[in-house]
Scaffold this active site. Sequence first.
Site, PDB file in Angstrom:
ATOM      1  N   PHE A 115      39.946   5.716  -9.496  1.00 39.27           N
ATOM      2  CA  PHE A 115      40.339   5.028  -8.267  1.00 39.27           C
ATOM      3  C   PHE A 115      41.736   4.453  -8.479  1.00 39.27           C
ATOM      4  O   PHE A 115      42.170   4.263  -9.630  1.00 39.27           O
ATOM      5  CB  PHE A 115      39.337   3.906  -7.967  1.00 39.27           C
ATOM      6  CG  PHE A 115      38.484   4.160  -6.742  1.00 39.27           C
ATOM      7  CD1 PHE A 115      37.889   5.383  -6.530  1.00 39.27           C
ATOM      8  CD2 PHE A 115      38.276   3.145  -5.804  1.00 39.27           C
ATOM      9  CE1 PHE A 115      37.093   5.605  -5.405  1.00 39.27           C
ATOM     10  CE2 PHE A 115      37.487   3.356  -4.678  1.00 39.27           C
ATOM     11  CZ  PHE A 115      36.896   4.584  -4.479  1.00 39.27           C
TER      12      PHE A 115
ATOM     13  N   HIS B 124      44.336   0.122   4.491  1.00 42.57           N
ATOM     14  CA  HIS B 124      43.899   1.296   3.731  1.00 42.57           C
ATOM     15  C   HIS B 124      44.784   2.465   4.144  1.00 42.57           C
ATOM     16  O   HIS B 124      44.981   2.713   5.329  1.00 42.57           O
ATOM     17  CB  HIS B 124      42.429   1.602   4.023  1.00 42.57           C
ATOM     18  CG  HIS B 124      41.806   2.488   3.001  1.00 42.57           C
ATOM     19  ND1 HIS B 124      42.155   3.809   2.855  1.00 42.57           N
ATOM     20  CD2 HIS B 124      40.872   2.232   2.050  1.00 42.57           C
ATOM     21  CE1 HIS B 124      41.445   4.319   1.854  1.00 42.57           C
ATOM     22  NE2 HIS B 124      40.664   3.388   1.356  1.00 42.57           N
TER      23      HIS B 124
ATOM     24  N   GLU C 105      38.990   6.334  -0.608  1.00 39.30           N
ATOM     25  CA  GLU C 105      39.915   6.586  -1.711  1.00 39.30           C
ATOM     26  C   GLU C 105      39.305   7.591  -2.710  1.00 39.30           C
ATOM     27  O   GLU C 105      40.009   8.258  -3.462  1.00 39.30           O
ATOM     28  CB  GLU C 105      40.173   5.246  -2.413  1.00 39.30           C
ATOM     29  CG  GLU C 105      41.221   5.275  -3.472  1.00 39.30           C
ATOM     30  CD  GLU C 105      41.602   3.846  -3.868  1.00 39.30           C
ATOM     31  OE1 GLU C 105      41.691   2.971  -2.980  1.00 39.30           O
ATOM     32  OE2 GLU C 105      41.806   3.616  -5.065  1.00 39.30           O
TER      33      GLU C 105
ATOM     34  N   ARG D 188      46.446   0.681  -3.170  1.00 36.49           N
ATOM     35  CA  ARG D 188      46.467   0.939  -1.726  1.00 36.49           C
ATOM     36  C   ARG D 188      47.717   0.439  -1.026  1.00 36.49           C
ATOM     37  O   ARG D 188      48.200   1.073  -0.090  1.00 36.49           O
ATOM     38  CB  ARG D 188      45.243   0.284  -1.092  1.00 36.49           C
ATOM     39  CG  ARG D 188      44.002   0.991  -1.498  1.00 36.49           C
ATOM     40  CD  ARG D 188      42.770   0.320  -0.969  1.00 36.49           C
ATOM     41  NE  ARG D 188      41.625   1.080  -1.441  1.00 36.49           N
ATOM     42  CZ  ARG D 188      40.374   0.715  -1.254  1.00 36.49           C
ATOM     43  NH1 ARG D 188      40.103  -0.396  -0.610  1.00 36.49           N
ATOM     44  NH2 ARG D 188      39.389   1.458  -1.704  1.00 36.49           N
TER      45      ARG D 188
ATOM     46  N   ARG E  33      43.684  -5.943  -3.288  1.00 36.42           N
ATOM     47  CA  ARG E  33      42.415  -5.629  -3.955  1.00 36.42           C
ATOM     48  C   ARG E  33      42.397  -4.178  -4.424  1.00 36.42           C
ATOM     49  O   ARG E  33      42.837  -3.283  -3.703  1.00 36.42           O
ATOM     50  CB  ARG E  33      41.263  -5.844  -2.976  1.00 36.42           C
ATOM     51  CG  ARG E  33      39.936  -5.335  -3.480  1.00 36.42           C
ATOM     52  CD  ARG E  33      38.837  -5.592  -2.481  1.00 36.42           C
ATOM     53  NE  ARG E  33      38.850  -4.684  -1.357  1.00 36.42           N
ATOM     54  CZ  ARG E  33      38.193  -3.518  -1.313  1.00 36.42           C
ATOM     55  NH1 ARG E  33      37.482  -3.110  -2.340  1.00 36.42           N
ATOM     56  NH2 ARG E  33      38.227  -2.770  -0.228  1.00 36.42           N
TER      57      ARG E  33
ATOM     58  N   GLY F 169      40.376  -0.752  -5.063  1.00 38.33           N
ATOM     59  CA  GLY F 169      39.178  -0.113  -4.534  1.00 38.33           C
ATOM     60  C   GLY F 169      38.029  -0.239  -5.522  1.00 38.33           C
ATOM     61  O   GLY F 169      38.230  -0.131  -6.729  1.00 38.33           O
TER      62      GLY F 169
ATOM     63  N   SER G  42      35.385  -4.726  -4.432  1.00 45.27           N
ATOM     64  CA  SER G  42      34.776  -5.605  -3.432  1.00 45.27           C
ATOM     65  C   SER G  42      33.258  -5.541  -3.489  1.00 45.27           C
ATOM     66  O   SER G  42      32.568  -6.565  -3.448  1.00 45.27           O
ATOM     67  CB  SER G  42      35.279  -5.217  -2.051  1.00 45.27           C
ATOM     68  OG  SER G  42      34.585  -5.951  -1.104  1.00 45.27           O
TER      69      SER G  42
HETATM   70  C1  LIG Z   1      34.413   1.513   5.805  1.00 44.40           C
HETATM   71  C2  LIG Z   1      34.458   0.658   4.581  1.00 44.40           C
HETATM   72  C3  LIG Z   1      34.285   1.218   3.325  1.00 44.40           C
HETATM   73  C4  LIG Z   1      34.340   0.409   2.191  1.00 44.40           C
HETATM   74  N1  LIG Z   1      34.166   0.998   0.964  1.00 44.40           N
HETATM   75  C5  LIG Z   1      34.177   0.216  -0.147  1.00 44.40           C
HETATM   76  C6  LIG Z   1      33.956   0.790  -1.435  1.00 44.40           C
HETATM   77  O1  LIG Z   1      33.706   1.984  -1.574  1.00 44.40           O
HETATM   78  N2  LIG Z   1      33.993  -0.031  -2.503  1.00 44.40           N
HETATM   79  C7  LIG Z   1      34.231  -1.366  -2.402  1.00 44.40           C
HETATM   80  O2  LIG Z   1      34.249  -2.059  -3.417  1.00 44.40           O
HETATM   81  N3  LIG Z   1      34.426  -1.937  -1.181  1.00 44.40           N
HETATM   82  C8  LIG Z   1      34.382  -1.173  -0.058  1.00 44.40           C
HETATM   83  N4  LIG Z   1      34.573  -1.764   1.166  1.00 44.40           N
HETATM   84  C9  LIG Z   1      34.600  -3.229   1.263  1.00 44.40           C
HETATM   85  C10 LIG Z   1      33.177  -3.766   1.104  1.00 44.40           C
HETATM   86  O3  LIG Z   1      32.254  -2.860   1.659  1.00 44.40           O
HETATM   87  C11 LIG Z   1      32.995  -5.111   1.795  1.00 44.40           C
HETATM   88  O4  LIG Z   1      34.036  -5.980   1.457  1.00 44.40           O
HETATM   89  C12 LIG Z   1      31.668  -5.759   1.370  1.00 44.40           C
HETATM   90  O5  LIG Z   1      30.600  -4.846   1.484  1.00 44.40           O
HETATM   91  C13 LIG Z   1      31.411  -6.982   2.207  1.00 44.40           C
HETATM   92  O6  LIG Z   1      30.124  -7.475   1.937  1.00 44.40           O
HETATM   93  P1  LIG Z   1      29.705  -8.888   2.522  1.00 44.40           P
HETATM   94  O7  LIG Z   1      28.336  -9.174   2.027  1.00 44.40           O
HETATM   95  O8  LIG Z   1      30.760  -9.861   2.224  1.00 44.40           O
HETATM   96  O9  LIG Z   1      29.721  -8.706   4.110  1.00 44.40           O
HETATM   97  P2  LIG Z   1      29.067  -7.687   5.128  1.00 44.40           P
HETATM   98  O10 LIG Z   1      28.367  -6.566   4.487  1.00 44.40           O
HETATM   99  O11 LIG Z   1      30.127  -7.354   6.109  1.00 44.40           O
HETATM  100  O12 LIG Z   1      27.958  -8.569   5.839  1.00 44.40           O
HETATM  101  C14 LIG Z   1      28.271  -9.663   6.660  1.00 44.40           C
HETATM  102  C15 LIG Z   1      26.997 -10.248   7.205  1.00 44.40           C
HETATM  103  O13 LIG Z   1      27.276 -11.465   7.864  1.00 44.40           O
HETATM  104  C16 LIG Z   1      26.558 -11.545   9.070  1.00 44.40           C
HETATM  105  N5  LIG Z   1      27.296 -12.449   9.952  1.00 44.40           N
HETATM  106  C17 LIG Z   1      28.632 -12.490  10.173  1.00 44.40           C
HETATM  107  N6  LIG Z   1      28.933 -13.496  11.015  1.00 44.40           N
HETATM  108  C18 LIG Z   1      27.773 -14.104  11.323  1.00 44.40           C
HETATM  109  C19 LIG Z   1      27.430 -15.200  12.147  1.00 44.40           C
HETATM  110  N7  LIG Z   1      28.347 -15.893  12.815  1.00 44.40           N
HETATM  111  N8  LIG Z   1      26.130 -15.541  12.250  1.00 44.40           N
HETATM  112  C20 LIG Z   1      25.178 -14.848  11.584  1.00 44.40           C
HETATM  113  N9  LIG Z   1      25.445 -13.808  10.782  1.00 44.40           N
HETATM  114  C21 LIG Z   1      26.734 -13.444  10.657  1.00 44.40           C
HETATM  115  C22 LIG Z   1      26.443 -10.109   9.543  1.00 44.40           C
HETATM  116  O14 LIG Z   1      25.322  -9.944  10.381  1.00 44.40           O
HETATM  117  C23 LIG Z   1      26.281  -9.373   8.208  1.00 44.40           C
HETATM  118  O15 LIG Z   1      24.914  -9.321   7.862  1.00 44.40           O
HETATM  119  C24 LIG Z   1      34.548  -0.972   2.316  1.00 44.40           C
HETATM  120  C25 LIG Z   1      34.703  -1.532   3.566  1.00 44.40           C
HETATM  121  C26 LIG Z   1      34.695  -0.725   4.685  1.00 44.40           C
HETATM  122  C27 LIG Z   1      34.948  -1.377   6.023  1.00 44.40           C
END
Ligand SMILES: Cc1cc2nc3c(=O)[nH]c(=O)nc-3n(C[C@H](O)[C@H](O)[C@H](O)COP(=O)(O)OP(=O)(O)OC[C@H]3O[C@@H](n4cnc5c(N)ncnc54)[C@H](O)[C@@H]3O)c2cc1C
Length: 601
Positions: free
Chosen positions: A138, A253, A266, A297, A397, A399, A402
């Site tokens: 990566f 990205h 990526e 990135r 960050r 890849g 996160s």
């Molecule tokens: C398309 C894509 C691909 C990615 N691929 C990678 C990868 O391959 N490797 C990597 O390391 N990172 C990757 N990332 C980044 C990574 O996936 C995210 O940063 C990480 O999964 C976020 O996890 P989280 O638990 O912080 O939030 P999320 O998984 O976004 O969850 C947020 C939660 O909060 C809840 N929520 C939000 N606001 C409220 C509210 N006001 N009230 C109640 N509930 C609420 C939602 O319902 C949800 O359940 C990618 C991101 C994207 C967009």
Amino acid sequence: MTDKRMTDKRMTDKRMTDKKPIYHTILIIGGGLSGLRAAVAVHEAGQDVAVLSKVYPIRSHSGAAQGGVNAALGNHPEGHDDSWERHAFDTIKGADYLADQPRAEILAREAQERVLEMEHWGAYFSRFPNGRIAQRPFGGAGFPRTCYAADRTGHHLLHTLWEQCLRREIPFYNEWLVTRLVVDEGRCCGAIALHIPTGELHVFAAGAVIVAGGGHGRIYAKSSNAYINTGSATAAAYRAGVPLEDMAFVQFHPTTLYGTNILITEGVRGEGGYLLNADGERFMADYAPQVMELAPRDIVARAIQTEVAEGRGIGDGYVHLDVRHLGADVIQEHLPGIRQIAMDFAGVDPIETPIPVQPAQHYSMGGLACDENGETPLPGLFAIGECSCISVHGANRLGGNSLLETLVFGKRAGEQACRWACRWACRWACRWANQVASGGGIPQESALLSALHEEQAAIEALRARSTGERQIALRRQMQATMTDQVGVYREARSLAQAVETLAELKDRYRHVTLDHRGKAFNYDLVDTLELGGMLDLAQATALTALRRTECRGAHWRTDHPGRDDENWLKHSLATYVPGEPPRITYQDVIITRYEPSERGY
Ligand SMILES: Cc1cc2nc3c(=O)[nH]c(=O)nc-3n(C[C@H](O)[C@H](O)[C@H](O)COP(=O)(O)OP(=O)(O)OC[C@H]3O[C@@H](n4cnc5c(N)ncnc54)[C@H](O)[C@@H]3O)c2cc1C
């Protein structure tokens, strides 16, 4: 349903009817990877925990993660010399030295244990022929260390943790939107939430609250993020008093699908994909000659933007990502999801035709200021995952870091919140006993209920307003402003214009009106409530970007070339001030082992 869960449910239903606070020792807001990992940790510590999520948890954006999760397992034939120290160094260098170094070390050191734990819980990883977890190269990584499940890693990890929560019978409140956190006597003691199916507001009381609300990419028009990534939980914590750290650092990205901005991982470049301009040249040779397409990135995104700006882009602003030389077998086995996305949304089969790609907003490096245990400056409130800024990613960050962050710091914050809540519970129990003995009510119940009534009144006033603008017009203007003026390349004039536009939009927001006034599943109301928070986050982003007069990681000022360690090797903190722009202050970066040096690839 077990007897215990039925009793819990009956009690919760009753409290909901009475509008009494619904109590849990630890309340987690967010059902993505970080929230679920924290929930498991709290349960393992023997404490009562509940998860509240605005969508059904497995629909969280974590499930969309494609490329993989980093851990220096050394499984790849070229990765035997990898170590957690190398991982930490790559993370800090990738961050353009803005990461807090001890925290980046924790991330790298605890990576192996967290990833193997996921495997033992049943996560489905791709494998090498010898049976070990497969790893791919990566960007910005010295060794191939990204563990993956084809190009659907997030999906598999999220489902695995969801199963672990179900197994432990952790209660979930799904389709509940937190609109506000309650602070009393300087402590976060609960949250107000809208039950989306019925439109009723309720109040939750908690010993400690963990915010795991994900990113806020949808403040931009072009983003790889899910539509639900609005940052409303982040905004609630910001308004409750937690500063936002390093918001200027927004990851773009390099390769999102032209037209829809759906992510093209990526991992495609990790598998050996080429980036080609209109002349069919692998232009990365001019920007990062040693690592080419596998530069971090921020560097690749700027390279694409420059190719387009200098007339070597294709159509009205994209380049090609070419994997034809990898052959049909590799594409079908390692990148099946990407192939499907390209066929469904761009009408091209990558086996035969290059994929049209362009940069778009992808990740929020900035977020709620907190330490290595997720503890924010507001007692009783913790933050984890993308909504937090533990400051392991600094200005950019890498890849795969996160997903790792959600697992490492989700666990740590869950455990720390338990320790915190237990300390508080002892004090609370004494006070409760005294207060009840002297005829008073339950401490903090009145603060929780009065916050509920205030929020209720504000929503009723919004419902009753019959004239004004619709939220969508403001939302689109905010998103266009962020993409056009707070994008890959930035300069003072357009940043200042963005700050001005956002202030005007905040003003107009006070007069928005609803199209739909019903209660059940009123997404017009949900969108309108969330827009207020999005404007706050956008304002903090634009303002801190305007103030930071240097280039560092993803923050690139064309009017201030070069990194300026003398003046800017520091974190920016934006503190919420009602009715005014945020107050901006600065904080030292924690530097231990790795002296900042020039970042070349
Ligand atoms: C398309 C894509 C691909 C990615 N691929 C990678 C990868 O391959 N490797 C990597 O390391 N990172 C990757 N990332 C980044 C990574 O996936 C995210 O940063 C990480 O999964 C976020 O996890 P989280 O638990 O912080 O939030 P999320 O998984 O976004 O969850 C947020 C939660 O909060 C809840 N929520 C939000 N606001 C409220 C509210 N006001 N009230 C109640 N509930 C609420 C939602 O319902 C949800 O359940 C990618 C991101 C994207 C967009």
